[in-house]
Each structure stands twice: as structure tokens, then as C-alpha cells.
Design a protein around this motif. Structure first.
Motif, PDB file in Angstrom:
ATOM      1  N   ILE A 133      98.296 -11.247  87.697  1.00  0.00           N
ATOM      2  CA  ILE A 133      99.543 -10.986  86.986  1.00  0.00           C
ATOM      3  C   ILE A 133     100.443 -10.120  87.861  1.00  0.00           C
ATOM      4  O   ILE A 133     100.059  -9.028  88.278  1.00  0.00           O
ATOM      5  CB  ILE A 133      99.267 -10.277  85.644  1.00  0.00           C
ATOM      6  N   ALA A 134     101.634 -10.625  88.119  1.00  0.00           N
ATOM      7  CA  ALA A 134     102.558  -9.943  89.023  1.00  0.00           C
ATOM      8  C   ALA A 134     103.407  -8.921  88.283  1.00  0.00           C
ATOM      9  O   ALA A 134     103.719  -9.081  87.105  1.00  0.00           O
ATOM     10  CB  ALA A 134     103.459 -10.959  89.717  1.00  0.00           C
ATOM     11  N   GLY A 135     103.766  -7.871  88.993  1.00  0.00           N
ATOM     12  CA  GLY A 135     104.645  -6.832  88.471  1.00  0.00           C
ATOM     13  C   GLY A 135     105.319  -6.133  89.636  1.00  0.00           C
ATOM     14  O   GLY A 135     105.047  -6.425  90.805  1.00  0.00           O
ATOM     15  N   ASN A 136     106.198  -5.202  89.330  1.00  0.00           N
ATOM     16  CA  ASN A 136     106.913  -4.494  90.397  1.00  0.00           C
ATOM     17  C   ASN A 136     105.966  -3.766  91.341  1.00  0.00           C
ATOM     18  O   ASN A 136     106.262  -3.603  92.525  1.00  0.00           O
ATOM     19  CB  ASN A 136     107.903  -3.493  89.790  1.00  0.00           C
ATOM     20  N   SER A 137     104.827  -3.329  90.817  1.00  0.00           N
ATOM     21  CA  SER A 137     103.915  -2.523  91.623  1.00  0.00           C
ATOM     22  C   SER A 137     103.125  -3.332  92.638  1.00  0.00           C
ATOM     23  O   SER A 137     102.588  -2.776  93.596  1.00  0.00           O
ATOM     24  CB  SER A 137     102.937  -1.774  90.712  1.00  0.00           C
ATOM     25  N   ASN A 138     103.030  -4.653  92.460  1.00  0.00           N
ATOM     26  CA  ASN A 138     102.162  -5.439  93.338  1.00  0.00           C
ATOM     27  C   ASN A 138     102.819  -6.672  93.940  1.00  0.00           C
ATOM     28  O   ASN A 138     102.152  -7.488  94.574  1.00  0.00           O
ATOM     29  CB  ASN A 138     100.888  -5.868  92.588  1.00  0.00           C
ATOM     30  N   VAL A 139     104.126  -6.837  93.726  1.00  0.00           N
ATOM     31  CA  VAL A 139     104.773  -8.080  94.140  1.00  0.00           C
ATOM     32  C   VAL A 139     104.742  -8.273  95.651  1.00  0.00           C
ATOM     33  O   VAL A 139     104.576  -9.403  96.144  1.00  0.00           O
ATOM     34  CB  VAL A 139     106.213  -8.133  93.593  1.00  0.00           C
ATOM     35  N   ARG A 159     100.609  -3.543  82.496  1.00  0.00           N
ATOM     36  CA  ARG A 159      99.357  -3.409  81.740  1.00  0.00           C
ATOM     37  C   ARG A 159      99.419  -4.231  80.453  1.00  0.00           C
ATOM     38  O   ARG A 159      98.436  -4.865  80.060  1.00  0.00           O
ATOM     39  CB  ARG A 159      99.066  -1.940  81.451  1.00  0.00           C
ATOM     40  N   ARG A 160     100.581  -4.228  79.811  1.00  0.00           N
ATOM     41  CA  ARG A 160     100.746  -5.068  78.614  1.00  0.00           C
ATOM     42  C   ARG A 160     100.559  -6.548  78.964  1.00  0.00           C
ATOM     43  O   ARG A 160      99.859  -7.293  78.275  1.00  0.00           O
ATOM     44  CB  ARG A 160     102.147  -4.876  78.023  1.00  0.00           C
ATOM     45  N   ASP A 161     101.225  -6.980  80.033  1.00  0.00           N
ATOM     46  CA  ASP A 161     101.160  -8.389  80.433  1.00  0.00           C
ATOM     47  C   ASP A 161      99.731  -8.810  80.758  1.00  0.00           C
ATOM     48  O   ASP A 161      99.306  -9.928  80.422  1.00  0.00           O
ATOM     49  CB  ASP A 161     102.058  -8.630  81.649  1.00  0.00           C
ATOM     50  N   ILE A 162      98.990  -7.937  81.419  1.00  0.00           N
ATOM     51  CA  ILE A 162      97.613  -8.266  81.784  1.00  0.00           C
ATOM     52  C   ILE A 162      96.752  -8.427  80.537  1.00  0.00           C
ATOM     53  O   ILE A 162      95.952  -9.373  80.426  1.00  0.00           O
ATOM     54  CB  ILE A 162      97.038  -7.179  82.718  1.00  0.00           C
ATOM     55  N   SER A 164      94.928 -14.362  75.909  1.00  0.00           N
ATOM     56  CA  SER A 164      95.299 -15.780  75.785  1.00  0.00           C
ATOM     57  C   SER A 164      94.238 -16.707  76.352  1.00  0.00           C
ATOM     58  O   SER A 164      94.186 -17.877  75.974  1.00  0.00           O
ATOM     59  CB  SER A 164      96.632 -16.030  76.494  1.00  0.00           C
ATOM     60  N   THR A 165      93.403 -16.214  77.247  1.00  0.00           N
ATOM     61  CA  THR A 165      92.353 -17.053  77.830  1.00  0.00           C
ATOM     62  C   THR A 165      91.072 -17.040  77.013  1.00  0.00           C
ATOM     63  O   THR A 165      90.129 -17.756  77.344  1.00  0.00           O
ATOM     64  CB  THR A 165      92.020 -16.583  79.263  1.00  0.00           C
ATOM     65  N   MET A 166      91.030 -16.209  75.968  1.00  0.00           N
ATOM     66  CA  MET A 166      89.828 -16.099  75.137  1.00  0.00           C
ATOM     67  C   MET A 166      90.103 -16.741  73.780  1.00  0.00           C
ATOM     68  O   MET A 166      90.866 -16.201  72.982  1.00  0.00           O
ATOM     69  CB  MET A 166      89.440 -14.634  74.956  1.00  0.00           C
ATOM     70  N   ALA A 197      97.221  -0.465  76.336  1.00  0.00           N
ATOM     71  CA  ALA A 197      98.093  -0.444  77.521  1.00  0.00           C
ATOM     72  C   ALA A 197      98.587   0.963  77.818  1.00  0.00           C
ATOM     73  O   ALA A 197      98.702   1.357  78.983  1.00  0.00           O
ATOM     74  CB  ALA A 197      99.283  -1.381  77.313  1.00  0.00           C
ATOM     75  N   ARG A 198      98.873   1.734  76.793  1.00  0.00           N
ATOM     76  CA  ARG A 198      99.387   3.083  77.007  1.00  0.00           C
ATOM     77  C   ARG A 198      98.281   4.062  77.376  1.00  0.00           C
ATOM     78  O   ARG A 198      98.518   5.009  78.134  1.00  0.00           O
ATOM     79  CB  ARG A 198     100.102   3.582  75.745  1.00  0.00           C
ATOM     80  N   THR A 199      97.089   3.854  76.836  1.00  0.00           N
ATOM     81  CA  THR A 199      96.034   4.860  76.971  1.00  0.00           C
ATOM     82  C   THR A 199      95.167   4.659  78.197  1.00  0.00           C
ATOM     83  O   THR A 199      94.812   5.615  78.887  1.00  0.00           O
ATOM     84  CB  THR A 199      95.144   4.866  75.713  1.00  0.00           C
ATOM     85  N   ILE A 200      94.802   3.404  78.494  1.00  0.00           N
ATOM     86  CA  ILE A 200      93.922   3.134  79.643  1.00  0.00           C
ATOM     87  C   ILE A 200      94.803   2.809  80.836  1.00  0.00           C
ATOM     88  O   ILE A 200      95.142   1.659  81.100  1.00  0.00           O
ATOM     89  CB  ILE A 200      92.944   1.984  79.343  1.00  0.00           C
ATOM     90  N   SER A 201      95.189   3.834  81.552  1.00  0.00           N
ATOM     91  CA  SER A 201      96.207   3.675  82.588  1.00  0.00           C
ATOM     92  C   SER A 201      95.715   3.987  83.994  1.00  0.00           C
ATOM     93  O   SER A 201      96.468   3.833  84.955  1.00  0.00           O
ATOM     94  CB  SER A 201      97.402   4.581  82.272  1.00  0.00           C
ATOM     95  N   ARG A 202      94.456   4.415  84.137  1.00  0.00           N
ATOM     96  CA  ARG A 202      94.004   4.807  85.477  1.00  0.00           C
ATOM     97  C   ARG A 202      93.860   3.615  86.400  1.00  0.00           C
ATOM     98  O   ARG A 202      94.300   3.651  87.553  1.00  0.00           O
ATOM     99  CB  ARG A 202      92.671   5.560  85.381  1.00  0.00           C
ATOM    100  N   ASN A 203      93.183   2.548  85.925  1.00  0.00           N
ATOM    101  CA  ASN A 203      93.092   1.355  86.756  1.00  0.00           C
ATOM    102  C   ASN A 203      92.872   0.131  85.887  1.00  0.00           C
ATOM    103  O   ASN A 203      92.458   0.230  84.723  1.00  0.00           O
ATOM    104  CB  ASN A 203      92.014   1.487  87.841  1.00  0.00           C
TER     105      ASN A 203
END
Length: 474
Positions: free
Chosen positions: A148-154, A308-311, A317-319, A333-339
């Protein structure tokens, strides 16, 4: 009468084995995929100690019970107590008719290995491997389609796709750099899959720096160093993960340097990954540092809230048949933010527990079952900090948070602060009420529900809350 497929029984007649092979191979393929996911979720050390030694023993096609063998009774009990739910959920997700799992400590070799060996197309396997010495082992789920692409990894994503394309890369080596669990290993596997699809006969090597060192030392002890070097330098694509662990090893660094030089000179492709930039690799030979820096260093930043939301949404959706409420997705998404590895692991654990117990998925269930992950990830934001930030945003005096004034210009920011206190801290409704001038818990409940409602109806209110969340999380 139940039909048991004895995967490890060599005395079964050949005609019966042939009839069972399809089921056995399905179990084998599913187990390989499950192991890849567990290796990523649990980490290499835990996976290697407890999951990797597991062997498939037998499967009862009527009861749906799969028997797993471990080396000792202690290991069987340990895995049963800690990983039974996760393993059972993994089998269910992969659409295998496994309804129960039993553990035992019997000795023996599963027949599954024999079936896999006899059924695999050896020629194709050879084409997919770099050489006999380096068997290619890529996680089938780690593809570009699943990234999943985002600004942080594009940047890292685009560079990885270019490295795997038929066109000659503009840079080599590609150096992927990020903290743990942000996707660099996923990208390396994706490069391997895409490059193999473009060049089925290409020689691809993927390994960790630790394995590189072990293989190199072992080759020298066996007087096979020349064969080891030749196998490496035949690669069309060489990928080495966790390169930070190769530092400080002079002979290994020397060999890795010569290998990279040889491949780059011949126009081959090299990808490395580390948890720090090349300049921060302590103890690295300057010549090797120069080679690693001469291509493209693609930094993957920590995933932001939107990513994180998108992921989470993509994974859900795959389950099939998994209903996860929007407020639970937002909470995770808000709470588990470390990795991202922790994020996906937390989602998997929550889904497994809900499915195996029949309890509906809710925010309360997430808080209950993921308490260990949440406590480690949650930044300790205080109610005082929330009140201060809200007052600065709305330009109010701090005393208004505890005052009795009911004017909308004061009451609405106070309600927003109560909402944020419930969302961002572990405090109960009564505890929050006491911090807002000794208000009753029912007042806090009303404020939280009202702000949730207004966020869905009023764009300006939603923007205010989003801005405050961003300020408090930064």
C-alpha cells in the motif's frame, strides 16, 4: 468413518498415496504461506525457535483435525498455549478445511516433504533459484499489488518497481532504509516476484546479511570459498536484507564488496536494506560504504495515519466474512503507530479471537485483547496536554475547561476536549469528568457521543478534530 491422511506414514500403499497427494500438496502450500506470514509477524528469532520446527503429521478429512509434530513435549505445550488461536485462524483464512489443531511430540518426518519433492517441477525450480546453493524463498503475499503506497514510501516503491522492470535500472545498488516494520522487506520480496515474472530464467538471490556471513564462513571451513563466490557472482539480481549486521566483519565485508563490484560492473542488479542510512553503519569499510552510497538511497518514513488506515482496510478486504466496524479501524490506526508489522499483527490477533470465540469485533474487544500491543505503542498523552492544545486552538483561557459556563463558544471546545481525552487516553469517563471541573461521567458520555455525531454531519467540526489529533500526535 473418518478418513485420516497420514502425511508421515511410509507404509501406506502407493495407490492410496497417489489419491491423497492433492490434499497433501494443498496442506503443504498452505503451510508454506502461513509460515511466511508468521515469520513476518513474530520476527525471525521467535519463528525460528517455535514455529519453524513444526512438521505436518496427519489430517482427518471428516473431523477437520490437523496434527502438528514438535521436537519435544515442552515445545508442543508452549506452542499450544501461545499460538494455537493464531495458527487455527491462519488455516481458516487460507481456506483450508482445518477445523481443529492437535499437537504432539512424536519423532518422524512428514510425508509432505516427499510429496512436494516428487511433485515439483525441478526444472522450473532450478530456473527460479540463483543456484543450488541459494534456494529462492519469497513470501507469496509480499508483492507490489499488496504493497500500500503513501507519502512516506512512494519513492522507495517507485525505485523498487524500476529495479524489477525490464528496462535497465538508472541506479544500482538500490539501498532501502527504514526502521523496523515499515515495509523494506516487503519491497525486496516484491522485487523478486516481479523480476522473476519478467525473467523466468534469471538467477535471483535473496538472503539476510546474517545468512550471508554464515554461508561464507561455512564455505571457507569446507574449502569451498571459490564455489561460494562463483555462485554469488552469477546472480542477475542480488538482494541482501538487514545489511547493518554485516558491519565489523572484515573478511565478510571484503567478500561482499567484491561481489557488489563484480555485479555492478557487469550491469547486474543489487538491492540492500538496512535500518539506518549508509553513513550511520558503524564499523563499515569505507570502500563498501562508497559502493552502497553510489546508487539510490530510498528512505521509508514511518507510516502516517492515512496510510495506516489504508493498510487496515486493504487487509480486511482480503479476508472474507470479516466485519470490522469503522471505529475499530480508526482506533487501531491511531493507536498502533510504531510499525506496520505490529499493526497487521494486532488486526490478525483481533480477527482470530473474534472468530474463534464468536464475540463481535468492537473497540472494547480490541482494547481487551490487544492490551500488550496498545500499551507499548500508545504515546502517553495527558488530559492536561489535550486541554492546553484545545484552548490554544480555540483561543480560550485554560480555566474554561473547568468553568460552569455553557455558552456555545466555550461548551463546544470543552466537549471536543472531552472527546479527545476519551479517544487518546486510557482514562475512564469518571476520571475525565473529574479533570473537567468535577463533572459527572454522564456529561462526558454525552460530549463524546455529540462530537462523534457532529463529525459526521459538520465538515468544519471534523476538520477541527482532525487538526487537533494531528497536533497532539506530532
Amino acid at each position: 468413518m473418518a478418513t485420516a491422511i497420514k502425511i508421515e506414514n511410509p507404509s501406506v500403499e502407493k495407490q492410496n498415496l497417489k489419491a491423497e497427494d492433492d490434499v497433501v500438496l494443498q496442506l503443504a502450500d498452505a503451510w508454506q504461506t502461513i509460515c511466511s506470514g508468521l515469520r513476518r509477524d513474530l520476527g525471525a528469532q521467535i519463528f525460528g525457535q517455535w514455529i519453524k520446527p513444526i512438521k505436518l503429521a496427519r489430517f482427518d478429512s471428516v473431523s477437520g483435525e490437523l496434527q502438528l509434530i514438535l521436537p519435544s513435549e515442552f515445545a508442543a505445550n508452549w506452542v499450544r498455549e501461545r499460538y494455537l488461536d493464531r495458527l487455527l485462524m491462519a488455516w481458516k483464512i487460507h481456506s483450508v478445511d482445518v477445523k481443529a489443531i492437535a499437537f504432539s511430540a512424536k519423532a518422524g518426518t512428514a510425508r509432505i516433504a516427499e510429496v512436494k519433492k516428487s511433485s515439483a517441477a525441478i526444472g522450473q525450480e532450478s530456473a527460479n533459484a540463483s543456484s543450488d546453493k541459494f534456494q529462492l524463498d519469497l513470501d507469496p503475499r509480499m508483492t507490489f499489488d499488496e504493497f500500500i503506497a503513501g507519502n512516506s514510501n512512494v519513492l522507495a516503491l517507485n525505485a523498487s518497481q524500476r529495479m524489477a522492470s525490464p528496462e535497465k535500472p538508472l541506479f544500482s545498488p538500490l539501498y532501502l532504509q527504514s526502521s523496523t516494520g515499515q515495509g523494506k522487506t516487503h519491497l525486496m520480496h516484491a522485487i523478486g516476484h516481479a523480476y522473476r515474472a519478467e525473467f523466468p530464467n534469471a538467477r535471483i538471490i535473496y538472503m539476510s546479511a546474517e545468512r550471508f556471513m554464515i554461508e561464507f564462513v561455512s564455505a571457507m571451513r569446507r574449502n569451498e570459498a571459490m564455489e561460494f563466490k562463483a555462485a554469488l557472482r552469477e546472480a542477475d539480481l542480488l538482494m541482501v536484507d538487514d545489511i547493518q549486521f554485516i558491519v565489523g566483519k572484515n573478511s565478510t565485508q571484503e567478500e561482499f564488496l567484491h561481489t557488489v563490484d563484480s555485479l555492478i560492473t557487469r550491469g547486474k542488479r543489487v538491492v540492500v536494506a538496512a535500518d539506518r542510512p549508509p553513513q550511520a553503519l558503524d564499523g563499515v569499510d569505507q570502500r563498501l560504504l562508497s559502493r552502497l552510497s553510489m546508487g539510490l538511497v530510498a528512505d521509508i518514513q514511518s507510516a502516517g495515519l492515512e496510510l495506516r488506515r489504508d493498510i487496515l482496510q486493504h487487509r480486511i478486504s482480503t479476508m472474507p466474512h470479516q466485519d470490522v466496524p469503522a471505529d475499530v479501524v480508526e482506533f487501531l490506526a491511531r493507536t498502533i503507530s510504531r510499525n506496520l508489522r505490529e499493526l497487521e499483527g494486532g488486526l490478525n490477533k483481533l480477527l482470530a479471537y473474534a472468530q474463534l470465540t464468536g464475540r463481535p469485533i468492537s473497540k472494547e474487544l480490541a482494547e481487551e485483547q490487544l492490551s500488550d500491543i496498545l500499551s507499548a505503542c500508545r504515546r502517553r498523552i495527558t488530559i492536561d496536554e489535550i486541554q492546553r492544545t484545545v484552548c490554544e486552538y480555540y483561543r480560550l483561557d485554560r480555566n474554561e475547561m473547568s468553568s460552569k459556563r455553557r455558552a456555545r463558544a466555550v461548551a463546544r471546545p470543552r466537549q471536543v476536549a472531552m472527546y479527545l481525552a476519551k479517544v487518546m487516553t486510557p482514562r475512564s469517563y469518571p476520571e475525565i469528568g473529574r479533570k473537567f471541573g468535577g463533572r459527572d461521567h454522564s456529561t462526558v458520555i454525552h460530549a463524546v457521543k455529540l462530537v462523534e455525531q457532529l463529525r459526521g454531519e459538520d465538515t468544519e467540526m471534523d476538520n477541527d478534530v482532525r487538526m487537533l489529533l494531528r497536533q497532539l500526535e506530532s
